[in-house]
Design a protein around this motif. Structure first.
Motif, PDB file in Angstrom:
ATOM      1  N   ILE A  23      -2.059 -11.361  32.064  1.00 49.62           N
ATOM      2  CA  ILE A  23      -2.090 -11.562  33.526  1.00 49.62           C
ATOM      3  C   ILE A  23      -1.799 -10.286  34.309  1.00 49.62           C
ATOM      4  N   ARG A  27      -2.164  -9.268  38.375  1.00 47.49           N
ATOM      5  CA  ARG A  27      -0.926  -8.965  39.120  1.00 47.49           C
ATOM      6  C   ARG A  27      -1.036  -7.585  39.771  1.00 47.49           C
ATOM      7  N   HIS A  52       4.714 -17.165  31.890  1.00 47.03           N
ATOM      8  CA  HIS A  52       3.582 -16.583  32.601  1.00 47.03           C
ATOM      9  C   HIS A  52       2.424 -17.577  32.499  1.00 47.03           C
ATOM     10  N   GLY A  54      -1.663 -18.383  33.685  1.00 47.86           N
ATOM     11  CA  GLY A  54      -2.878 -17.751  34.204  1.00 47.86           C
ATOM     12  C   GLY A  54      -3.975 -18.764  34.455  1.00 47.86           C
ATOM     13  N   ASN A  61      -9.237 -13.420  33.208  1.00 42.83           N
ATOM     14  CA  ASN A  61      -8.103 -13.894  34.001  1.00 42.83           C
ATOM     15  C   ASN A  61      -8.398 -13.664  35.485  1.00 42.83           C
ATOM     16  N   CYS A  64      -2.733 -15.525  38.530  1.00 42.32           N
ATOM     17  CA  CYS A  64      -1.500 -15.342  37.752  1.00 42.32           C
ATOM     18  C   CYS A  64      -0.287 -15.875  38.498  1.00 42.32           C
TER      19      CYS A  64
END
Ligand SMILES: CC(C)(COP(=O)(O)OP(=O)(O)OC[C@H]1O[C@@H](n2cnc3c(N)ncnc32)[C@H](O)[C@@H]1OP(=O)(O)O)[C@@H](O)C(=O)NCCC(=O)NCCS
Length: 155
Positions: A23, A27, A52, A54, A61, A64
């Motif tokens: 992720i 981010r 975490h 996603g 991805n 997130c």
């Protein structure tokens, strides 16, 4: 289709637990870029209790969220940090799916029922639609902008 999936314009979006490496690209692009932050790493990213989560389109991805296990006002609580959806995928329901599915997964994984976050002023409306309530005045996070504390109880 499980509750952690939606189809948008024929693309299947799946929300699932993820490794921080999976992720970090989103981010960085959505949360860190444009701020004064020197690094995308959060304290506690590698803690065993950290979750975490996603949103994925195929292998890619696109969203997130990170939940850090700690305390708020003496009660065990999840701190949500780094919630974001890639610009090209925003406004299609992925953020809401990510939040709702994250809460379902956290609720299953732990007895903790309190969540809190420092939300960007511009995102407060997004959280309020999802049942979060404002718990502070606006305050400035240097190099990032105005934020408010929001809280939510998992049911
Ligand atoms: C905020 C963010 C995560 C929302 O994700 P998204 O996928 O665009 O949101 P969704 O499409 O799932 O929107 C769900 C609902 O929230 C609303 N919404 C989305 N962003 C909003 C915002 N910034 N303010 C108010 N409402 C918002 C949508 O209109 C939608 O409402 P509806 O259910 O009535 O149609 C995403 O826009 C983002 O990553 N923004 C930049 C990073 C950021 O600010 N992150 C939050 C850090 S605290």
């Amino acid at each position: 289709m499980s509750s952690g999936e939606i189809t948008i314009n024929g693309e299947r979006v799946v929300v699932r637990g993820a490794g921080v490496d999976e992720i970090m690209g989103v981010r960085m692009a959505v949360i860190i870029e444009g701020t004064d932050r020197a690094t995308g790493a959060f304290d506690g990213d590698d803690a065993e209790t950290t979750r975490h989560i996603g949103a994925f389109v195929g292998e890619q991805n696109v969203g997130c969220a990170t939940y850090l296990c700690g305390e708020r006002d003496g009660e065990a609580a999840w701190q949500l940090r780094g919630m974001g959806v890639l610009g090209a995928y925003q406004g299609r329901g992925i953020g809401a799916l990510l939040a709702v599915e994250s809460e379902r997964l956290l609720g299953l994984a732990s007895p903790i029922r309190l969540m809190w976050c420092n939300a960007r002023e511009g995102a407060v409306g997004f959280y309020e639609r999802l049942g979060w309530t404002t718990a502070s005045e606006a305050f400035d996070v240097k190099g990032v902008g105005l934020h408010r504390v929001l809280v939510k109880r998992l049911t």
